[in-house]
Design a protein around this motif. Sequence first.
Motif, PDB file in Angstrom:
ATOM      1  N   ASP A 137       0.825  -1.213   0.000  1.00  0.00           N
ATOM      2  CA  ASP A 137       0.000   0.000   0.000  1.00  0.00           C
ATOM      3  C   ASP A 137       0.853   1.255   0.000  1.00  0.00           C
ATOM      4  O   ASP A 137       0.573   2.239   0.684  1.00  0.00           O
ATOM      5  CB  ASP A 137      -0.940   0.012   1.206  1.00  0.00           C
ATOM      6  CG  ASP A 137      -0.199  -0.135   2.530  1.00  0.00           C
ATOM      7  OD1 ASP A 137       1.042  -0.259   2.496  1.00  0.00           O
ATOM      8  OD2 ASP A 137      -0.855  -0.116   3.579  1.00  0.00           O
ATOM      9  N   GLY A 138       1.918   1.238  -0.778  1.00  0.00           N
ATOM     10  CA  GLY A 138       2.798   2.393  -0.861  1.00  0.00           C
ATOM     11  C   GLY A 138       2.182   3.530  -1.658  1.00  0.00           C
ATOM     12  O   GLY A 138       1.131   3.378  -2.291  1.00  0.00           O
ATOM     13  N   ASP A 139       2.831   4.675  -1.637  1.00  0.00           N
ATOM     14  CA  ASP A 139       2.379   5.857  -2.372  1.00  0.00           C
ATOM     15  C   ASP A 139       3.019   5.846  -3.756  1.00  0.00           C
ATOM     16  O   ASP A 139       4.206   6.140  -3.912  1.00  0.00           O
ATOM     17  CB  ASP A 139       2.781   7.114  -1.602  1.00  0.00           C
ATOM     18  CG  ASP A 139       2.378   8.392  -2.338  1.00  0.00           C
ATOM     19  OD1 ASP A 139       1.619   8.307  -3.325  1.00  0.00           O
ATOM     20  OD2 ASP A 139       2.844   9.474  -1.930  1.00  0.00           O
ATOM     21  N   ILE A 140       2.228   5.535  -4.770  1.00  0.00           N
ATOM     22  CA  ILE A 140       2.769   5.399  -6.120  1.00  0.00           C
ATOM     23  C   ILE A 140       3.290   6.724  -6.657  1.00  0.00           C
ATOM     24  O   ILE A 140       4.183   6.748  -7.509  1.00  0.00           O
ATOM     25  CB  ILE A 140       1.708   4.796  -7.072  1.00  0.00           C
ATOM     26  CG1 ILE A 140       2.383   4.293  -8.362  1.00  0.00           C
ATOM     27  CG2 ILE A 140       0.619   5.811  -7.388  1.00  0.00           C
ATOM     28  CD1 ILE A 140       1.485   3.454  -9.236  1.00  0.00           C
ATOM     29  N   GLU A 141       2.766   7.840  -6.149  1.00  0.00           N
ATOM     30  CA  GLU A 141       3.239   9.133  -6.628  1.00  0.00           C
ATOM     31  C   GLU A 141       4.675   9.418  -6.162  1.00  0.00           C
ATOM     32  O   GLU A 141       5.358  10.270  -6.715  1.00  0.00           O
ATOM     33  CB  GLU A 141       2.301  10.244  -6.163  1.00  0.00           C
ATOM     34  CG  GLU A 141       0.874  10.119  -6.705  1.00  0.00           C
ATOM     35  CD  GLU A 141       0.800  10.104  -8.227  1.00  0.00           C
ATOM     36  OE1 GLU A 141       1.750  10.578  -8.879  1.00  0.00           O
ATOM     37  OE2 GLU A 141      -0.219   9.617  -8.768  1.00  0.00           O
ATOM     38  N   ALA A 142       5.123   8.674  -5.159  1.00  0.00           N
ATOM     39  CA  ALA A 142       6.501   8.809  -4.688  1.00  0.00           C
ATOM     40  C   ALA A 142       7.453   7.924  -5.482  1.00  0.00           C
ATOM     41  O   ALA A 142       8.663   7.970  -5.276  1.00  0.00           O
ATOM     42  CB  ALA A 142       6.590   8.459  -3.203  1.00  0.00           C
ATOM     43  N   GLY A 143       6.904   7.138  -6.396  1.00  0.00           N
ATOM     44  CA  GLY A 143       7.706   6.248  -7.229  1.00  0.00           C
ATOM     45  C   GLY A 143       6.989   4.927  -7.431  1.00  0.00           C
ATOM     46  O   GLY A 143       6.581   4.290  -6.448  1.00  0.00           O
ATOM     47  N   VAL A 144       6.822   4.530  -8.693  1.00  0.00           N
ATOM     48  CA  VAL A 144       6.082   3.302  -8.995  1.00  0.00           C
ATOM     49  C   VAL A 144       6.745   2.089  -8.357  1.00  0.00           C
ATOM     50  O   VAL A 144       6.100   1.271  -7.693  1.00  0.00           O
ATOM     51  CB  VAL A 144       5.968   3.105 -10.522  1.00  0.00           C
ATOM     52  CG1 VAL A 144       5.346   1.743 -10.840  1.00  0.00           C
ATOM     53  CG2 VAL A 144       5.146   4.221 -11.153  1.00  0.00           C
ATOM     54  N   VAL A 149      -1.487  -1.486 -11.061  1.00  0.00           N
ATOM     55  CA  VAL A 149      -1.045  -0.647  -9.941  1.00  0.00           C
ATOM     56  C   VAL A 149      -1.395   0.825 -10.127  1.00  0.00           C
ATOM     57  O   VAL A 149      -0.953   1.663  -9.340  1.00  0.00           O
ATOM     58  CB  VAL A 149       0.475  -0.813  -9.697  1.00  0.00           C
ATOM     59  CG1 VAL A 149       0.821  -2.259  -9.413  1.00  0.00           C
ATOM     60  CG2 VAL A 149       1.295  -0.277 -10.871  1.00  0.00           C
ATOM     61  N   THR A 150      -2.195   1.161 -11.117  1.00  0.00           N
ATOM     62  CA  THR A 150      -2.563   2.563 -11.313  1.00  0.00           C
ATOM     63  C   THR A 150      -3.521   3.016 -10.208  1.00  0.00           C
ATOM     64  O   THR A 150      -4.366   2.245  -9.752  1.00  0.00           O
ATOM     65  CB  THR A 150      -3.238   2.779 -12.678  1.00  0.00           C
ATOM     66  OG1 THR A 150      -4.425   1.983 -12.742  1.00  0.00           O
ATOM     67  CG2 THR A 150      -2.317   2.395 -13.814  1.00  0.00           C
ATOM     68  N   PRO A 151      -3.424   4.270  -9.765  1.00  0.00           N
ATOM     69  CA  PRO A 151      -4.318   4.742  -8.703  1.00  0.00           C
ATOM     70  C   PRO A 151      -5.784   4.806  -9.124  1.00  0.00           C
ATOM     71  O   PRO A 151      -6.677   4.807  -8.266  1.00  0.00           O
ATOM     72  CB  PRO A 151      -3.767   6.139  -8.375  1.00  0.00           C
ATOM     73  CG  PRO A 151      -3.005   6.556  -9.586  1.00  0.00           C
ATOM     74  CD  PRO A 151      -2.443   5.291 -10.175  1.00  0.00           C
TER      75      PRO A 151
END
Length: 294
Positions: free
Chosen positions: A129-136, A187-189
């Motif tokens: 559940d990481g933040d994808i905007e911080a890096g895919v 994995v897209t938001p």
Amino acid sequence: MRLAIVTMVWRDHWLLDKWVRHNAQYVDRRSLYVINHGGDPKIHDIAQGCNVIDIPRDEVTIDLTRRRWDLLGGITNGLLAFYDRVICTDVDELIVCLGQGGLPGHLENSTADTVALSPVGLNLMPVGDGDIEAGVLKAYPQARLSAKYTKPCIVRDRVVWTVGGHGLQRGRFTIDPELLLFHLHYVTPDYTERMEERRRIVEQSRAHHSASGAAVELGKRYWINWSQSGMIRDKELGLFEQSRDLPVEDGFGQAAELLTAAIRSEGKKTVVDHAVMNKPPYRITVPEKLRHLL
């Protein structure tokens, strides 16, 4: 070396933004070609500086994927008259180069004598559940080693792709362990919204087809990746859970060897056989030192 990169998109704004920004590190935006399926004005905004080609969009037809790849193949082959290499990917596929000199330099120095190169295909899994905007790759570093996404998408001579671009109808390709293709679909938001929108489109298309009185039956698997996306996703996650861990800390050479051993030719058609690659399936964890690359 002159390099062009091509994609085709319909409404996938988040993915297109990633695609443009990522590939603009390899070539000037003037060498990025975006086929805008339906003429969405927002695509022009996202792809400013790129070559955007608007084409009409009608119903989702039985042969749409074949028509898409006929178009993409024709554009790719035409661009080879002006570029040394052309890369063609779906908008949810991003290539990372581990070789020296960046992607253009690596391709220029490649000694492969086949008409196409394929990266090692990696299907990113929505685990964590990481933040994808911080890096895919920081958010989603786990992936399935994928025959389907080991695609001969980097070409130096004219090609005819199979449907979906997953193989060649003639010619051979080389799998390069210094090139990785990451498939971002799961994995897209906006994954849930994208799939619900596509499910409704398939329903509308079925209704349109029925009302038209066409003789051809659509069948249960008609656009199944859209109509039953949850089932397809669960199947991929199930295979991921069953997979053997493949170490890649020291490189992707073994991954490329496994994929190369699974290449099969039947008549003129050559692909990496997914049935072979699933006996057994393999999974990888992207090393920490590479996670900044995407």
